[in-house]
Design a protein around this motif. Structure first.
Motif, PDB file in Angstrom:
ATOM      1  N   SER A  49       0.840  -1.210   0.000  1.00 41.98           N
ATOM      2  CA  SER A  49       0.000   0.000   0.000  1.00 41.98           C
ATOM      3  C   SER A  49       0.875   1.261   0.000  1.00 41.98           C
ATOM      4  O   SER A  49       0.610   2.217  -0.733  1.00 41.98           O
ATOM      5  CB  SER A  49      -0.964   0.009   1.192  1.00 41.98           C
ATOM      6  OG  SER A  49      -0.233   0.009   2.393  1.00 41.98           O
ATOM      7  N   ASN A  50       1.935   1.239   0.783  1.00 41.89           N
ATOM      8  CA  ASN A  50       2.811   2.424   0.828  1.00 41.89           C
ATOM      9  C   ASN A  50       3.507   2.650  -0.507  1.00 41.89           C
ATOM     10  O   ASN A  50       3.573   3.784  -0.988  1.00 41.89           O
ATOM     11  CB  ASN A  50       3.859   2.271   1.936  1.00 41.89           C
ATOM     12  CG  ASN A  50       3.292   2.617   3.301  1.00 41.89           C
ATOM     13  OD1 ASN A  50       2.821   3.730   3.509  1.00 41.89           O
ATOM     14  ND2 ASN A  50       3.300   1.671   4.219  1.00 41.89           N
ATOM     15  N   LEU A  51       4.009   1.567  -1.107  1.00 36.39           N
ATOM     16  CA  LEU A  51       4.717   1.740  -2.374  1.00 36.39           C
ATOM     17  C   LEU A  51       3.759   2.143  -3.493  1.00 36.39           C
ATOM     18  O   LEU A  51       4.136   2.887  -4.395  1.00 36.39           O
ATOM     19  CB  LEU A  51       5.482   0.467  -2.741  1.00 36.39           C
ATOM     20  CG  LEU A  51       6.661   0.149  -1.804  1.00 36.39           C
ATOM     21  CD1 LEU A  51       7.438  -1.082  -2.293  1.00 36.39           C
ATOM     22  CD2 LEU A  51       7.625   1.330  -1.681  1.00 36.39           C
ATOM     23  N   LEU A  52       2.520   1.657  -3.404  1.00 30.64           N
ATOM     24  CA  LEU A  52       1.534   2.069  -4.421  1.00 30.64           C
ATOM     25  C   LEU A  52       1.266   3.570  -4.346  1.00 30.64           C
ATOM     26  O   LEU A  52       1.223   4.268  -5.361  1.00 30.64           O
ATOM     27  CB  LEU A  52       0.216   1.307  -4.232  1.00 30.64           C
ATOM     28  CG  LEU A  52       0.133  -0.079  -4.878  1.00 30.64           C
ATOM     29  CD1 LEU A  52      -1.198  -0.740  -4.555  1.00 30.64           C
ATOM     30  CD2 LEU A  52       0.330   0.011  -6.394  1.00 30.64           C
ATOM     31  N   VAL A  53       1.079   4.049  -3.128  1.00 31.41           N
ATOM     32  CA  VAL A  53       0.822   5.489  -2.955  1.00 31.41           C
ATOM     33  C   VAL A  53       2.016   6.297  -3.457  1.00 31.41           C
ATOM     34  O   VAL A  53       1.880   7.241  -4.240  1.00 31.41           O
ATOM     35  CB  VAL A  53       0.545   5.817  -1.462  1.00 31.41           C
ATOM     36  CG1 VAL A  53       0.508   7.320  -1.242  1.00 31.41           C
ATOM     37  CG2 VAL A  53      -0.774   5.202  -1.023  1.00 31.41           C
ATOM     38  N   LEU A  54       3.214   5.862  -3.025  1.00 25.68           N
ATOM     39  CA  LEU A  54       4.425   6.573  -3.450  1.00 25.68           C
ATOM     40  C   LEU A  54       4.568   6.492  -4.967  1.00 25.68           C
ATOM     41  O   LEU A  54       4.898   7.489  -5.635  1.00 25.68           O
ATOM     42  CB  LEU A  54       5.641   5.929  -2.768  1.00 25.68           C
ATOM     43  CG  LEU A  54       6.905   6.763  -2.683  1.00 25.68           C
ATOM     44  CD1 LEU A  54       6.662   8.068  -1.962  1.00 25.68           C
ATOM     45  CD2 LEU A  54       8.007   5.972  -1.970  1.00 25.68           C
ATOM     46  N   GLY A  55       4.308   5.303  -5.503  1.00 25.67           N
ATOM     47  CA  GLY A  55       4.442   5.098  -6.946  1.00 25.67           C
ATOM     48  C   GLY A  55       3.493   5.990  -7.719  1.00 25.67           C
ATOM     49  O   GLY A  55       3.881   6.620  -8.715  1.00 25.67           O
ATOM     50  N   PHE A  56       2.251   6.077  -7.259  1.00 27.10           N
ATOM     51  CA  PHE A  56       1.269   6.889  -7.985  1.00 27.10           C
ATOM     52  C   PHE A  56       1.672   8.360  -7.971  1.00 27.10           C
ATOM     53  O   PHE A  56       1.727   9.006  -9.015  1.00 27.10           O
ATOM     54  CB  PHE A  56      -0.118   6.713  -7.356  1.00 27.10           C
ATOM     55  CG  PHE A  56      -1.157   7.606  -7.986  1.00 27.10           C
ATOM     56  CD1 PHE A  56      -1.672   7.295  -9.240  1.00 27.10           C
ATOM     57  CD2 PHE A  56      -1.584   8.762  -7.351  1.00 27.10           C
ATOM     58  CE1 PHE A  56      -2.614   8.125  -9.845  1.00 27.10           C
ATOM     59  CE2 PHE A  56      -2.518   9.599  -7.942  1.00 27.10           C
ATOM     60  CZ  PHE A  56      -3.040   9.272  -9.189  1.00 27.10           C
ATOM     61  N   PHE A  57       1.945   8.859  -6.794  1.00 27.85           N
ATOM     62  CA  PHE A  57       2.203  10.301  -6.704  1.00 27.85           C
ATOM     63  C   PHE A  57       3.574  10.687  -7.244  1.00 27.85           C
ATOM     64  O   PHE A  57       3.747  11.762  -7.784  1.00 27.85           O
ATOM     65  CB  PHE A  57       2.067  10.788  -5.251  1.00 27.85           C
ATOM     66  CG  PHE A  57       0.634  10.935  -4.832  1.00 27.85           C
ATOM     67  CD1 PHE A  57      -0.112  12.022  -5.247  1.00 27.85           C
ATOM     68  CD2 PHE A  57       0.030   9.980  -4.040  1.00 27.85           C
ATOM     69  CE1 PHE A  57      -1.438  12.156  -4.873  1.00 27.85           C
ATOM     70  CE2 PHE A  57      -1.295  10.106  -3.666  1.00 27.85           C
ATOM     71  CZ  PHE A  57      -2.034  11.193  -4.087  1.00 27.85           C
ATOM     72  N   LYS A  58       4.536   9.806  -7.084  1.00 25.71           N
ATOM     73  CA  LYS A  58       5.899  10.232  -7.394  1.00 25.71           C
ATOM     74  C   LYS A  58       6.401   9.693  -8.730  1.00 25.71           C
ATOM     75  O   LYS A  58       7.194  10.358  -9.402  1.00 25.71           O
ATOM     76  CB  LYS A  58       6.820   9.765  -6.259  1.00 25.71           C
ATOM     77  CG  LYS A  58       8.097  10.554  -6.193  1.00 25.71           C
ATOM     78  CD  LYS A  58       8.735  10.462  -4.825  1.00 25.71           C
ATOM     79  CE  LYS A  58      10.027  11.264  -4.810  1.00 25.71           C
ATOM     80  NZ  LYS A  58      10.601  11.371  -3.506  1.00 25.71           N
ATOM     81  N   TYR A  59       5.953   8.495  -9.098  1.00 26.54           N
ATOM     82  CA  TYR A  59       6.601   7.866 -10.241  1.00 26.54           C
ATOM     83  C   TYR A  59       5.680   7.625 -11.433  1.00 26.54           C
ATOM     84  O   TYR A  59       6.160   7.223 -12.499  1.00 26.54           O
ATOM     85  CB  TYR A  59       7.253   6.543  -9.808  1.00 26.54           C
ATOM     86  CG  TYR A  59       8.254   6.750  -8.689  1.00 26.54           C
ATOM     87  CD1 TYR A  59       9.471   7.371  -8.947  1.00 26.54           C
ATOM     88  CD2 TYR A  59       7.967   6.382  -7.381  1.00 26.54           C
ATOM     89  CE1 TYR A  59      10.384   7.616  -7.924  1.00 26.54           C
ATOM     90  CE2 TYR A  59       8.871   6.616  -6.357  1.00 26.54           C
ATOM     91  CZ  TYR A  59      10.074   7.227  -6.633  1.00 26.54           C
ATOM     92  OH  TYR A  59      10.972   7.473  -5.626  1.00 26.54           O
ATOM     93  N   ALA A  60       4.367   7.825 -11.262  1.00 26.86           N
ATOM     94  CA  ALA A  60       3.450   7.479 -12.359  1.00 26.86           C
ATOM     95  C   ALA A  60       3.751   8.299 -13.610  1.00 26.86           C
ATOM     96  O   ALA A  60       3.890   7.752 -14.710  1.00 26.86           O
ATOM     97  CB  ALA A  60       2.010   7.689 -11.908  1.00 26.86           C
ATOM     98  N   ALA A  61       3.865   9.613 -13.447  1.00 22.77           N
ATOM     99  CA  ALA A  61       4.073  10.464 -14.623  1.00 22.77           C
ATOM    100  C   ALA A  61       5.399  10.142 -15.289  1.00 22.77           C
ATOM    101  O   ALA A  61       5.481   9.988 -16.513  1.00 22.77           O
ATOM    102  CB  ALA A  61       4.039  11.940 -14.208  1.00 22.77           C
ATOM    103  N   TRP A  62       6.427  10.000 -14.480  1.00 25.05           N
ATOM    104  CA  TRP A  62       7.755   9.703 -15.031  1.00 25.05           C
ATOM    105  C   TRP A  62       7.742   8.340 -15.730  1.00 25.05           C
ATOM    106  O   TRP A  62       8.247   8.191 -16.849  1.00 25.05           O
ATOM    107  CB  TRP A  62       8.783   9.710 -13.901  1.00 25.05           C
ATOM    108  CG  TRP A  62      10.168   9.384 -14.350  1.00 25.05           C
ATOM    109  CD1 TRP A  62      10.949  10.118 -15.186  1.00 25.05           C
ATOM    110  CD2 TRP A  62      10.943   8.227 -13.989  1.00 25.05           C
ATOM    111  NE1 TRP A  62      12.168   9.502 -15.354  1.00 25.05           N
ATOM    112  CE2 TRP A  62      12.191   8.341 -14.634  1.00 25.05           C
ATOM    113  CE3 TRP A  62      10.705   7.112 -13.179  1.00 25.05           C
ATOM    114  CZ2 TRP A  62      13.201   7.384 -14.489  1.00 25.05           C
ATOM    115  CZ3 TRP A  62      11.702   6.166 -13.029  1.00 25.05           C
ATOM    116  CH2 TRP A  62      12.939   6.309 -13.679  1.00 25.05           C
TER     117      TRP A  62
END
Lengths: 550, 474
Positions: free
Chosen positions: B85-98
């Motif tokens: 859950s933590n990595l998903l949140v981080l992934g969405f906000f921080k890495y999705a666009a990149w």
């Protein structure tokens, strides 16, 4: 990571502290710290601030998101009165002892001051090579549009209506006087490297670019910057703007160009006279932006030699809304005309009649359709033209658009920070829609109304201008006299005059006020003054003062 | 809210201290949590919901892991839920666009066009400090799973730990185990409070007097468009940035530690004069200590550390530093930054007891290390790889100053006050002890000097403005 032990299980051990403070000393020092934090809010007017916060947090009647309202509250606290004296004293020390400017002003040679965004406009990314965007930047920057396409579209809209567009980019001070910033003397104006390409692309899109830089640079070279006396220099040493001489040379150049147009038939009118005058003594806007405690220690107040235009008999004004020539512009048009920019005539009114539009009108021998608003050269003045309706626009032949060149060359993050935007402009059909525009000569209207939303309010210390207006949206609570507006309506108020906040600047959303309303259109003398707006529509009302209803 | 903002200094801090000390002991954590949520919600109230939801999920996972008699499967489930859950949140906000932009570029390179990331992905606003509090929150469950930390007494205690405003948005990254005892009970004294005041004032002064002026120089250099960056400007800009990031980040840590002391907490030190390091290995023992410790304990050691032979050690070092780079931001430039550090750590490791820079005297080794760091900071600061390459070209080849306006930038950066400020920063970096050492032995004069620095800094802040802390963006 060599030799690092595996995960430590016990809580970390902190190095021992050797506190050599007595308990009493600790209390005293802590009390000093708490007083440093606690006294300023008391000086700041705590109850008003608490009310302001409550309104920002609740956001009643506001269409802004709460985060933006809180940013507004932040900005309001940051400009609180208790910061003034320490700010000025600190800046005075920095300037006196270190020769240091601030985030707006750079200190050059021989007391010359430069506006920092102009250096950014000359050395930054510019309009053709977009500044790179990264994930760590504000996503709202993606919405900022570079000037090329909006200008092309504006030119096409005008061309469709039979109107030509001339763009006059007013060079930046370091473009003409780089040596006064400590750079080497150069043989040509210092431009952003995209300048030739941008101008070519605009020309290709049908925009005629009339660039005063080569002419001004040649005029400077003829006398030399070091020897530049008040009557020969082309820029004001302590101001962002050009001098009266730089401005009049440009007005002459423009007038020559206009007279060459085949359709130009206005040469037979009475001759307009010009008389020399000296402005009231004052400081340039860059001295104000520097925010010194004793500005006179930096540079004595000085007067600027002006050329005041005298209207010939039978001509009421240099502005004629029916003229086929429209002049759009910003403070480079208004300087020496709008006294609020610091170079008014001693004892004169709001207009000094010595600005670019007046000189252009004088040299052409006819009044012009002028609309110049300080700080609104990029978009606001184009929007104004677009709202005037098809018939009016189609009656024009030429739009001369005079704009600070720096606005064209700022990269997006700096442009956004300086609130420069290149909006697309829509042209309103005929007649211009203004359903709640009050009649020009309606009598005084007295109402009690609740302030529900305020436009942004520029920081008087950082603004590029001395005077500013802003807009407040109200809802009528009680009509006291006159044909009052129904429901919500917008009123323009003073925000600051001569950089002094006016009582109307402290209107609080959520409070009810008694207002004496006058039609906004009945105050043409206020139109050039910088105005913060709530939306694109022109506000209907003006109120000089307000009175809080208990 | 930013520590150096007027609202924080003149309203929030005083109000927080008053509310905290006026509250009965058992209400102090709830009070602190509410204050922390207000502090965080100042950026956007939606961020608070995100943090609150993450807190509840991790607390629940922690309960699964630590409940008495929990089976191995149940414990693993709790851990996986938390990590995913933590990595998903981080992934969405921080890495999705990149991630989507990179995928789009790669697909285009192999001839598959038309895959453009949706607009809303491009416009995702990165919640402030998300990398910090997500790591903190996740580490709780990992430590519980490893039986290295006791479970939180209550959701309130755990929420207080996750949201604790003094160190919420830019660290030091506090692991639950290191603060569990303090959450159960901690002493409050006027002496500790005064220590906190001194540390806070010192950090504030460092930020305003040293970091922000350096930031102005760095921003001018990195904001230069093509053709405007001369060699001198490039060097001045990157040295200024190196000083800015150190003073800015260590100032935040000082202020966080100082604020913690005012509320009775002690946080670990985050910096130990890092630019005095004579190697990159030493640098990582002195720079952002809470992150390097975190990466060591949760990544390097689980990957095998140095226990699986030299080759695997080099791979592990590189992996840790690449992921450390990505932790800072979703960009190739951060990957390259991590790669440079990983490579240097591996090289130094390979050289073993023979230092990489040979028998050079320490000052020279320190200088060389600083030089490597400067190159790596170019990637860290640049918005993209192209900008970084151009910047390095300007530094080493002097091939970017062709524009007639370039000398204006150089004259601005090399103005005498700026050179004096750079010299002052260099003296502090290499000659003055770090904050913790300076204040370890607290005297009236030291606290008085810190308060004087605070007053001067307030004046400077009013006059020159302030900028947000650099690490907020991570």
């Amino acid at each position: 990571m060599k030799g690092i032990p595996p995960a430590a299980l016990p809580p970390p051990e902190f190095p021992p502290e050797q506190n050599q403070l007595s308990r009493r000393a600790a209390w005293v020092l802590t009390a000093i710290f708490l007083l440093l934090l606690g006294v300023p809010p008391l000086l700041d007017g705590l109850p008003g601030r608490v009310r302001e916060f409550a309104v920002a947090a609740a956001g009643k009647g506001s269409s802004q998101p709460v985060a933006e309202r809180l940013r507004g509250f932040d900005a309001s606290v940051a400009t609180a009165g208790f910061t003034d004296r320490p700010r000025q004293l600190t800046q005075q020390i920095l300037t006196d002892f270190l020769g240091k400017g601030n985030d707006r002003v750079l200190i050059g040679q021989n007391g010359w001051l430069f506006y920092r965004p102009e250096i950014q406009a000359l050395t930054g990314y510019g309009p053709l090579q977009p500044e790179p965007h990264s994930v760590s930047r504000d996503p709202a920057l993606l919405d900022w549009e570079a000037p090329l396409e909006p200008i092309r579209e504006f030119a096409a809209q005008l061309k469709e209506r039979g109107v030509a567009l001339w763009l006059v980019p007013v060079p930046m001070k370091p473009t003409i006087y780089p040596e006064m910033l400590g750079g080497a003397a150069v043989a040509a104006p210092v431009r952003h490297r995209d300048a030739p390409r941008l101008f070519e692309q605009l020309e290709a899109a049908g925009v005629r670019v009339i660039d005063p830089a080569p002419m001004l640079f040649e005029a400077k070279s003829a006398v030399g910057s070091e020897a530049a006396a008040p009557d020969t220099r082309l820029y004001l040493p302590d101001d962002t703007h050009w001098s009266s001489r730089g401005m009049t040379l440009t007005a002459a150049m423009l007038a020559d160009q206009v007279k060459q147009q085949k359709w130009w038939t206005f040469s037979n009118g009475p001759e307009w006279q010009v008389r020399p005058a000296i402005s009231a003594a004052g400081h340039g806007d860059l001295v104000d932006k520097l925010g010194l405690q004793e500005p006179d220690r930096w540079q004595l107040p000085r007067a600027e030699p002006l050329q005041v235009v005298e209207l010939p008999e039978g001509v009421a004004s240099a502005i004629d809304r029916a003229s086929p020539v429209v002049v759009l512009g910003d403070s480079f048009v208004n300087i020496f005309d709008d006294a609020g920019l610091g170079f008014g005539l001693p004892g004169g009114g709001l207009s000094s009649r010595a600005g670019l539009a007046w000189h252009l009108a004088a040299r052409l021998g006819t009044a012009l359709d002028v609309h110049a608003v300080n700080g609104e050269g990029a978009s606001g003045v184009r929007r104004w033209l677009g709202q005037r309706g098809e018939t009016v626009v189609r009656s024009k032949k030429l739009v001369i658009w005079v704009i600070a060149e720096r606005d064209l060359f700022l990269s997006r993050s700096v442009a956004k920070a300086n609130r420069i935007s290149w909006d697309r402009v829509s042209f309103a059909p005929d007649p211009p829609a203004a359903p709640d525009q009050p009649a020009l000569h309606a009598g005084p209207v007295m109402v009690e109304a609740e302030a529900v939303e305020k436009s942004d309010q520029a920081d008087p210390r950082r603004a590029n201008y001395d005077n500013a207006l802003y807009t407040v949206k109200y809802e009528v609570r009680k009509v006291l006299s006159g044909p009052a507006p129904a429901g919500a309506f917008e009123v323009v108020h003073w925000h600051f005059k001569k950089r002094e906040l006016q009582p109307t600047s402290r209107i609080e959303a959520g409070r009810t006020y008694r207002l004496k309303l006058e039609p906004w259109s009945s105050h043409p003398e206020l139109q050039p003054i910088n105005r913060e707006e709530l939306g694109e529509a022109e506000p209907a009302w003006w109120a000089e003062s307000v009175e809080a209803v208990p | 809210m930013v520590f150096t903002s007027h609202v924080f200094l003149f309203y929030f801090l005083l109000l927080s201290l008053a509310a905290y000390y006026a509250a009965p002991l058992r209400w102090r954590h709830p009070v602190l949590t509410v204050l922390s949520y207000v502090f965080y919600g100042w950026w956007s109230p939606w961020f608070v919901l995100l943090m609150g939801a993450g807190t509840v999920v991790d607390y629940y996972c922690g309960t699964l892991i630590s409940s008495p008699g929990a089976s191995g499967r149940r414990r693993r489930t709790g851990l996986l839920m938390s990590v995913i859950s933590n990595l998903l949140v981080l992934g969405f906000f921080k890495y999705a666009a990149w991630g989507m932009n990179t995928a789009s570029s790669l697909l285009e390179m192999i001839g598959v066009a038309g895959f453009a990331p949706p607009d809303f992905i491009q416009r995702i606003v990165l919640p402030v400090g998300i990398s910090f509090y997500i790591f903190q929150s996740m580490s709780y469950c990992i430590d519980l799973y490893r039986r290295e930390a006791p479970p939180a007494r209550s959701l309130g205690d755990f929420a207080c730990f996750v949201s604790l405003f003094p160190q919420l948005v830019a660290g030091p990254i506090v692991r639950y185990g290191s603060i569990a005892d303090q959450l159960r009970g901690r002493p409050h004294s006027i002496e500790a409070f005064t220590m906190g005041v001194a540390r806070f004032c010192l950090g504030f002064s460092k930020k305003i007097i040293l970091a922000d002026p350096m930031g102005v120089l760095a921003d001018a250099a990195f904001g230069a468009g093509p053709g405007s960056l001369g060699m001198a400007s490039a060097w001045l800009g990157i040295v200024a940035y190196a000083f800015q990031i150190y003073f800015d980040f260590s100032a935040y840590s000082d202020m966080a530690i100082g604020l913690g002391r005012m509320f009775g907490f002690r946080f670990i030190e985050n910096f130990d004069s890092p630019y005095r390091s004579a190697s990159l290995t030493e640098f990582w023992r002195r720079w952002h200590i809470s992150l390097s410790t975190f990466l060591r304990d949760y990544l390097y050691i689980p990957l095998g550390g140095n226990r699986k032979g030299p080759s695997r050690t080099y791979v592990n070092l590189m992996t840790v530093m690449l992921l450390g780079g990505l932790w800072h931001g979703a960009s190739t430039t951060f990957l390259v930054w991590g790669g440079i550090h990983g490579l240097m750590l591996a090289l130094e490791r390979w050289r073993g007891k023979k230092p990489l820079y040979g028998p050079l005297p320490r000052p020279l080794r320190t200088g060389l290390t600083f030089g490597v760091l400067l190159v790596s900071w170019v990637f860290f600061r640049s918005d993209n790889f192209g900008t970084a390459s151009r910047y390095l070209g300007a530094m080493f080849l002097g091939n970017d100053g062709g524009n007639a306006a370039a000398p204006l930038l150089t004259s601005q950066l090399a103005a005498l006050p700026n050179l004096l400020w750079l010299a002052a920063c260099a003296i502090v970096v290499w000659l003055v002890p770090n904050s913790e050492v300076v204040l370890r032995r607290l005297t009236v004069w030291k606290v008085g000097a810190c308060l004087a620095g605070f007053v001067i800094s307030l004046g400077l802040m009013f006059a020159q403005g302030y900028s947000p802390f650099l690490y907020f963006q991570f």
